[in-house]
Write a protein that holds these residues in place. Structure first.
Motif, PDB file in Angstrom:
ATOM      1  N   HIS A 109      10.283  -3.079  11.677  1.00  0.00           N
ATOM      2  CA  HIS A 109      10.235  -4.540  11.747  1.00  0.00           C
ATOM      3  C   HIS A 109      11.249  -5.013  12.782  1.00  0.00           C
ATOM      4  N   ASP A 118       9.070  -0.432   6.416  1.00  0.00           N
ATOM      5  CA  ASP A 118       8.211  -0.701   7.568  1.00  0.00           C
ATOM      6  C   ASP A 118       9.059  -1.047   8.787  1.00  0.00           C
ATOM      7  N   MET A 160       0.550 -12.458  -1.635  1.00  0.00           N
ATOM      8  CA  MET A 160       0.456 -13.145  -0.355  1.00  0.00           C
ATOM      9  C   MET A 160       0.725 -12.222   0.820  1.00  0.00           C
ATOM     10  N   GLY A 161       0.741 -10.900   0.560  1.00  0.00           N
ATOM     11  CA  GLY A 161       0.993  -9.937   1.617  1.00  0.00           C
ATOM     12  C   GLY A 161       2.327  -9.247   1.403  1.00  0.00           C
ATOM     13  N   LYS A 162       2.786  -8.527   2.407  1.00  0.00           N
ATOM     14  CA  LYS A 162       4.061  -7.830   2.286  1.00  0.00           C
ATOM     15  C   LYS A 162       5.207  -8.826   2.251  1.00  0.00           C
ATOM     16  N   GLU A 163       6.088  -8.619   1.268  1.00  0.00           N
ATOM     17  CA  GLU A 163       7.251  -9.486   1.113  1.00  0.00           C
ATOM     18  C   GLU A 163       8.507  -8.643   1.102  1.00  0.00           C
ATOM     19  N   THR A 218       9.852  -3.586   1.883  1.00  0.00           N
ATOM     20  CA  THR A 218       8.855  -4.551   1.422  1.00  0.00           C
ATOM     21  C   THR A 218       8.125  -4.072   0.171  1.00  0.00           C
ATOM     22  N   SER A 237       3.295   2.423  10.164  1.00  0.00           N
ATOM     23  CA  SER A 237       3.903   2.811   8.898  1.00  0.00           C
ATOM     24  C   SER A 237       4.970   3.854   9.198  1.00  0.00           C
ATOM     25  N   ASP A 288       4.114  -4.906  -1.663  1.00  0.00           N
ATOM     26  CA  ASP A 288       2.827  -5.581  -1.508  1.00  0.00           C
ATOM     27  C   ASP A 288       2.679  -6.639  -2.598  1.00  0.00           C
TER      28      ASP A 288
END
Length: 331
Positions: free
Chosen positions: A195, A193, A260-263, A255, A225, A257
């Motif tokens: 960032h 992603d 708690m979301g994307k890590e 990352t 994306s 999924d």
């Protein structure tokens, strides 16, 4: 006669929770669980190496264009080499499975320690319990013939010991959820992603008046994306631009999924490997005894600065702070 749940003698005197016999992997108990953790760490390193190799080939570029009327400037991604996300996801699945199976292998070893035999071996596994109301059932089914102190230690590392709002982000919960997703539903996908956008752009106009009319600049930043021609930055001007110098740099984040979301894949896998390693060691060794805590705090050793050790509500996390003791300070 022993208790049917954990091989505990009902007539034995009560002991502090988790204290008791200690085992050493590779000596008192099989090293297989720790080898599984080491193998998972090896696969994690391989994943990071493959990601680094792909990134080293400069697979993504930024392409800037100025519209014909010179009133719009854009930067878009150009993807020269697609990331092998499916291959990375397969390796990540291996990491998750290896860590989860290390926990199960540890419980299996303890369920058969000293000749013990679980009556329903197909149910034996490391439990991950989010609600304390479900612990007794997990104790009976998953830890059937596990020694009492080991079962207590496993209870002490359960997610339900955390405050309610933190249960979902407990490393054991994250590992279990990701591993179950990868095994039973779909692959756990590694993605790339955009960032972080760093901008080093200067714009000049034909007059000072035009420059003033376009201040502050009308710019929109996008974090799409990863896709060829994905829009990253677009700037709109009231007057035609004479020249645009410089450009933008778009960072990439790898990352997965998670609940708690994307890590970030690196921090997530490093944290899970370390957590499982620490949990296995705690299960085998247990918490420090009062005597050991006293020794660590310097209460039995002259010349040591005394330390206050305070346990939180779970009894598992300790904070330390040095105490000033006039009797130990030089004048």
């Amino acid at each position: 006669m022993t208790d049917a749940t954990n091989g505990q003698d009902p007539g034995a005197p009560p002991q502090s929770k988790g204290l008791g016999r200690r085992w050493v992997f590779g000596k008192d108990i099989s090293s297989w669980p720790m080898q599984k953790v080491a193998h998972a760490a090896q696969r994690k390193a391989e994943l990071e190496s493959r990601i680094s190799l792909w990134a080293a080939g400069f697979p993504i570029e930024n392409e800037a264009t100025l519209s014909e009327d010179r009133r719009k400037w854009e930067t878009r991604l150009r993807v020269r080499v697609e990331p092998p996300s499916q291959e990375w996801s397969l390796i990540l699945g291996d990491v998750l499975y290896g860590l989860r199976s290390a926990l199960d292998a540890c419980v299996w070893e303890f369920a058969h320690i000293d000749g013990a035999m679980p009556h329903k071996p197909n149910l034996v596994q490391f439990p991950v319990v989010r609600d304390p109301a479900n612990w007794d059932k997990a104790l009976r089914e998953r830890l059937q013939s596990v020694p009492r102190e080991v079962a207590e230690r496993i209870e002490m590392v359960q997610p339900f010991n955390r405050p309610l709002g933190q249960v979902a982000v407990d490393p054991l919960v994250i590992l279990t959820d990701l591993n179950n997703t990868d095994k039973h539903r779909a692959s756990v996908s590694v993605s790339v992603d955009p960032h972080g956008i760093r901008q080093n752009v200067s714009v000049t106009f034909d007059s000072e008046e035009a420059s003033e009319r376009n201040a502050p600049p009308d710019i929109t930043y996008h974090f799409p994306s990863l896709a060829d021609q994905a829009l990253v930055v677009d700037a709109r001007f009231k007057d035609p631009v004479r020249e645009v110098r410089g450009g933008v740099t778009v960072g990439m984040r790898f990352t997965v999924d998670a609940p708690m979301g994307k890590e970030g894949i690196g921090s997530l896998t490093s944290g899970l490997v370390q957590n499982v390693h620490d949990v296995l060691n705690f299960i085998a060794v247990g918490p420090a005894s009062p005597e050991e805590l006293a020794e660590m705090s310097g209460q039995n050793d002259e010349g040591w600065l005394p330390v206050d050790i305070q346990a939180d509500e779970s009894g598992r996390t300790f904070t330390t702070s040095a105490r000033q003791d006039d009797s130990r300070q030089s004048s």
